[in-house]
Scaffold this motif. Structure first.
Motif, PDB file in Angstrom:
ATOM      1  N   SER A  37      74.668  20.302 -23.784  1.00 24.04           N
ATOM      2  CA  SER A  37      74.358  21.249 -24.846  1.00 24.04           C
ATOM      3  C   SER A  37      75.633  21.619 -25.637  1.00 24.04           C
ATOM      4  CB  SER A  37      73.687  22.453 -24.175  1.00 24.04           C
ATOM      5  OG  SER A  37      73.696  23.524 -25.000  1.00 24.04           O
ATOM      6  N   LEU A  38      76.730  21.869 -24.927  1.00 22.52           N
ATOM      7  CA  LEU A  38      78.002  22.187 -25.613  1.00 22.52           C
ATOM      8  C   LEU A  38      78.490  20.992 -26.439  1.00 22.52           C
ATOM      9  CD1 LEU A  38      79.839  24.051 -22.700  1.00 22.52           C
ATOM     10  CD2 LEU A  38      79.287  25.038 -24.939  1.00 22.52           C
ATOM     11  N   ARG A  39      78.376  19.807 -25.864  1.00 27.17           N
ATOM     12  CA  ARG A  39      78.817  18.572 -26.532  1.00 27.17           C
ATOM     13  C   ARG A  39      78.047  18.371 -27.839  1.00 27.17           C
ATOM     14  NH1 ARG A  39      77.779  15.076 -22.016  1.00 27.17           N
ATOM     15  NH2 ARG A  39      75.859  14.428 -23.027  1.00 27.17           N
ATOM     16  N   ASP A  40      76.709  18.502 -27.748  1.00 31.61           N
ATOM     17  CA  ASP A  40      75.872  18.278 -28.941  1.00 31.61           C
ATOM     18  C   ASP A  40      76.128  19.368 -29.981  1.00 31.61           C
ATOM     19  OD1 ASP A  40      74.877  16.146 -27.600  1.00 31.61           O
ATOM     20  OD2 ASP A  40      72.948  17.062 -27.077  1.00 31.61           O
ATOM     21  N   TYR A  41      76.234  20.586 -29.508  1.00 30.02           N
ATOM     22  CA  TYR A  41      76.409  21.719 -30.427  1.00 30.02           C
ATOM     23  C   TYR A  41      77.694  21.556 -31.252  1.00 30.02           C
ATOM     24  CZ  TYR A  41      76.890  26.520 -32.025  1.00 30.02           C
ATOM     25  OH  TYR A  41      77.024  27.638 -32.809  1.00 30.02           O
ATOM     26  N   PHE A  42      78.797  21.240 -30.566  1.00 32.68           N
ATOM     27  CA  PHE A  42      80.072  21.170 -31.302  1.00 32.68           C
ATOM     28  C   PHE A  42      80.211  19.845 -32.071  1.00 32.68           C
ATOM     29  CE2 PHE A  42      81.132  24.616 -28.295  1.00 32.68           C
ATOM     30  CZ  PHE A  42      81.431  25.581 -29.247  1.00 32.68           C
ATOM     31  N   PRO A  75      87.071  28.750 -32.596  1.00 33.15           N
ATOM     32  CA  PRO A  75      85.692  28.983 -33.058  1.00 33.15           C
ATOM     33  C   PRO A  75      85.073  30.268 -32.509  1.00 33.15           C
ATOM     34  CG  PRO A  75      85.760  27.166 -31.476  1.00 33.15           C
ATOM     35  CD  PRO A  75      87.183  27.483 -31.843  1.00 33.15           C
ATOM     36  N   HIS A  76      85.569  30.779 -31.365  1.00 34.88           N
ATOM     37  CA  HIS A  76      84.977  32.006 -30.797  1.00 34.88           C
ATOM     38  C   HIS A  76      85.093  33.192 -31.746  1.00 34.88           C
ATOM     39  CE1 HIS A  76      89.268  32.507 -29.931  1.00 34.88           C
ATOM     40  NE2 HIS A  76      89.018  33.801 -29.953  1.00 34.88           N
ATOM     41  N   ARG A  77      85.984  33.071 -32.760  1.00 35.24           N
ATOM     42  CA  ARG A  77      86.158  34.210 -33.675  1.00 35.24           C
ATOM     43  C   ARG A  77      84.944  34.420 -34.583  1.00 35.24           C
ATOM     44  NH1 ARG A  77      92.593  33.331 -35.103  1.00 35.24           N
ATOM     45  NH2 ARG A  77      93.364  33.911 -33.027  1.00 35.24           N
ATOM     46  N   GLY A  78      84.030  33.413 -34.599  1.00 37.41           N
ATOM     47  CA  GLY A  78      82.823  33.605 -35.408  1.00 37.41           C
ATOM     48  C   GLY A  78      81.604  32.926 -34.812  1.00 37.41           C
ATOM     49  N   ASP A  79      81.792  32.237 -33.717  1.00 35.87           N
ATOM     50  CA  ASP A  79      80.701  31.444 -33.159  1.00 35.87           C
ATOM     51  C   ASP A  79      80.373  31.927 -31.738  1.00 35.87           C
ATOM     52  OD1 ASP A  79      79.077  28.785 -33.250  1.00 35.87           O
ATOM     53  OD2 ASP A  79      80.111  28.788 -31.324  1.00 35.87           O
ATOM     54  N   ASP A  80      79.114  32.294 -31.522  1.00 33.00           N
ATOM     55  CA  ASP A  80      78.715  32.894 -30.234  1.00 33.00           C
ATOM     56  C   ASP A  80      78.794  31.923 -29.060  1.00 33.00           C
ATOM     57  OD1 ASP A  80      78.242  35.212 -31.509  1.00 33.00           O
ATOM     58  OD2 ASP A  80      76.059  34.994 -31.599  1.00 33.00           O
ATOM     59  N   VAL A  81      78.546  30.635 -29.328  1.00 32.55           N
ATOM     60  CA  VAL A  81      78.568  29.657 -28.225  1.00 32.55           C
ATOM     61  C   VAL A  81      79.997  29.522 -27.691  1.00 32.55           C
ATOM     62  CG1 VAL A  81      78.160  27.229 -27.634  1.00 32.55           C
ATOM     63  CG2 VAL A  81      76.547  28.458 -29.095  1.00 32.55           C
ATOM     64  N   ALA A  82      80.954  29.464 -28.606  1.00 35.68           N
ATOM     65  CA  ALA A  82      82.360  29.368 -28.186  1.00 35.68           C
ATOM     66  C   ALA A  82      82.796  30.660 -27.478  1.00 35.68           C
ATOM     67  CB  ALA A  82      83.246  29.097 -29.395  1.00 35.68           C
ATOM     68  N   MET A  83      82.343  31.798 -28.003  1.00 35.76           N
ATOM     69  CA  MET A  83      82.694  33.084 -27.363  1.00 35.76           C
ATOM     70  C   MET A  83      82.124  33.147 -25.944  1.00 35.76           C
ATOM     71  SD  MET A  83      84.049  36.006 -27.196  1.00 35.76           S
ATOM     72  CE  MET A  83      84.571  36.815 -28.693  1.00 35.76           C
ATOM     73  N   LYS A  84      80.875  32.687 -25.806  1.00 37.14           N
ATOM     74  CA  LYS A  84      80.214  32.727 -24.480  1.00 37.14           C
ATOM     75  C   LYS A  84      81.019  31.875 -23.487  1.00 37.14           C
ATOM     76  CE  LYS A  84      75.559  32.163 -22.636  1.00 37.14           C
ATOM     77  NZ  LYS A  84      75.246  30.792 -22.225  1.00 37.14           N
ATOM     78  N   GLN A 107      92.150  32.247 -26.868  1.00 38.96           N
ATOM     79  CA  GLN A 107      91.989  31.026 -27.672  1.00 38.96           C
ATOM     80  C   GLN A 107      90.843  30.150 -27.162  1.00 38.96           C
ATOM     81  OE1 GLN A 107      94.830  28.282 -29.915  1.00 38.96           O
ATOM     82  NE2 GLN A 107      95.299  27.754 -27.790  1.00 38.96           N
ATOM     83  N   THR A 108      90.136  29.512 -28.111  1.00 41.57           N
ATOM     84  CA  THR A 108      89.251  28.396 -27.754  1.00 41.57           C
ATOM     85  C   THR A 108      89.615  27.207 -28.640  1.00 41.57           C
ATOM     86  OG1 THR A 108      87.590  29.260 -29.303  1.00 41.57           O
ATOM     87  CG2 THR A 108      87.207  29.669 -26.958  1.00 41.57           C
ATOM     88  N   ARG A 220      85.992  11.441 -26.032  1.00 38.86           N
ATOM     89  CA  ARG A 220      86.457  12.294 -24.925  1.00 38.86           C
ATOM     90  C   ARG A 220      86.370  13.731 -25.423  1.00 38.86           C
ATOM     91  NH1 ARG A 220      92.004  14.879 -23.614  1.00 38.86           N
ATOM     92  NH2 ARG A 220      90.966  16.147 -25.176  1.00 38.86           N
ATOM     93  N   ARG A 221      85.209  14.362 -25.149  1.00 36.47           N
ATOM     94  CA  ARG A 221      85.010  15.714 -25.665  1.00 36.47           C
ATOM     95  C   ARG A 221      85.247  16.753 -24.576  1.00 36.47           C
ATOM     96  NH1 ARG A 221      79.722  13.596 -28.686  1.00 36.47           N
ATOM     97  NH2 ARG A 221      79.886  12.295 -26.841  1.00 36.47           N
ATOM     98  N   ILE A 222      85.981  17.781 -24.945  1.00 34.11           N
ATOM     99  CA  ILE A 222      86.283  18.880 -24.006  1.00 34.11           C
ATOM    100  C   ILE A 222      86.262  20.203 -24.778  1.00 34.11           C
ATOM    101  CG2 ILE A 222      87.787  17.387 -22.609  1.00 34.11           C
ATOM    102  CD1 ILE A 222      89.514  20.191 -24.326  1.00 34.11           C
ATOM    103  N   ILE A 223      86.049  21.285 -24.051  1.00 32.85           N
ATOM    104  CA  ILE A 223      86.293  22.611 -24.620  1.00 32.85           C
ATOM    105  C   ILE A 223      87.288  23.310 -23.698  1.00 32.85           C
ATOM    106  CG2 ILE A 223      84.199  23.579 -23.512  1.00 32.85           C
ATOM    107  CD1 ILE A 223      84.060  25.558 -25.935  1.00 32.85           C
ATOM    108  N   VAL A 224      88.232  24.024 -24.288  1.00 32.56           N
ATOM    109  CA  VAL A 224      89.232  24.717 -23.479  1.00 32.56           C
ATOM    110  C   VAL A 224      89.358  26.159 -23.952  1.00 32.56           C
ATOM    111  CG1 VAL A 224      91.168  23.858 -24.927  1.00 32.56           C
ATOM    112  CG2 VAL A 224      91.623  24.632 -22.604  1.00 32.56           C
ATOM    113  N   GLY A 225      89.496  27.058 -22.967  1.00 28.59           N
ATOM    114  CA  GLY A 225      89.820  28.450 -23.258  1.00 28.59           C
ATOM    115  C   GLY A 225      91.232  28.716 -22.786  1.00 28.59           C
TER     116      GLY A 225
END
Ligand SMILES: O=C(O)CCC(=O)C(=O)O
Length: 287
Positions: A37-42, A75-84, A107-108, A220-225
């Motif tokens: 879900s995160l991969r598709d969303y971003f 993106p968390h500064r305006g996007d709820d998925v990144a903030m979550k 940071q995200t 190679r998709r990743i999300i980092v906080g």
């Protein structure tokens, strides 16, 4: 390489491992469904132009894969998925156990790294975030299977005990950033091969980076906080606003100075030493 099982709460061995080595790899902390879900969303976000978060904007016809799929910054500064993601309870539980006091979130970033994309040369995040007192840390989630072919992370265990080392210049054929931190004698980078949903926690003073994606078909998709210790009173201004894990903003935070002392590796009487020197370049963007 130790790989901790996902028990949702860290064991005393996990905490001990993180503190001695500067990192911990946790298997399956996020489910395959959450990662898909995160991969598709971003991916949808960057493919429609990045919603204002893409570094340098999206250039769909550019020959450089990273211009077609630039990383998303903050993106968390305006996007709820990144903030979550940034304030996820599992991340909070692990990081708080490593540092005793609940850390703060700053940071995200979402990296896509398509086939043929460059990596990011070895660096120390604390050089840029400059949290004081204490250091910064990261929660880096594999959104798909990651290995040396598609540009996995490499980390230098134990290097979190070092001061900030002055970066030299990276090979820009392989890295999209110019800074390259040298590795002191006796330490060695190791690749972090990860499955979808595995989480790499690492201390922001740890030397780390990633290689290019040499595959012909795999992203190679990743999300980092990125986080700073709960005791921090300052962080570089780029990382404002600073959040608590309940999503509220910390009002009492000062801006730390850019740069600061860093060390150079020198040989004296057959021994390698770190000689501290003055600050260097101004950090203007995320790392
Ligand atoms: O994902 C990468 O290739 C590098 C990420 C990184 O350096 C970081 O999150 O601090």
């Amino acid at each position: 390489m130790m790989k901790a099982m996902n028990t949702a709460t860290p064991t005393s061995q996990d905490i001990e491992f993180y503190r001695s080595n500067g990192y911990l790899l946790v298997s399956g902390l996020f489910s395959p469904e959450e990662c898909a879900s995160l991969r598709d969303y971003f991916t949808d976000m960057v493919e429609r132009g990045g919603d204002g978060w893409a570094e340098g904007g999206v250039h769909p016809d550019h020959e450089d894969p990273l211009k077609r799929y630039p990383r998303l910054l903050q993106p968390h500064r305006g996007d709820d998925v990144a903030m979550k993601y940034m304030v996820d309870k599992r991340i909070c539980t692990y990081l708080t156990s490593f540092y005793d006091k609940e850390p703060l979130a700053v940071q995200t970033m979402v990296y896509f790294k398509p086939p043929g994309a460059k990596g990011q040369a070895l660096h120390q995040d604390q050089r840029y975030l400059n949290a004081e007192p204490g250091t910064c840390m990261a929660a880096w989630l594999a959104l798909e299977d990651i290995d040396e072919e598609n540009g996995c992370m490499s980390i230098v265990p134990g290097s979190h005990e070092l001061p900030m080392l002055c970066p030299g210049h990276a090979n820009m054929d392989k890295s999209f950033t110019d800074h390259l931190v040298p590795i002191p004698n006796g330490l060695e980078p190791i690749p972090m091969v990860m499955r979808t949903g595995d989480m790499l926690f690492f201390n922001g003073s740890l030397i780390h980076g990633s290689g290019p994606n040499i595959s012909t078909s795999r992203f190679r998709r990743i999300i980092v906080g990125h986080y700073i210790e709960g005791v921090a009173e300052k962080v570089a201004e780029y990382y404002f606003p600073v959040y608590r894990f309940d999503g509220s903003i910390v009002e009492q935070m000062d801006a730390s100075e850019y740069g600061g002392p860093c060390g150079i590796l020198v040989e004296k009487d057959g021994e390698q030493l770190i000689e501290m020197t003055g600050g260097l370049t101004r950090a203007t963007s995320a790392h």
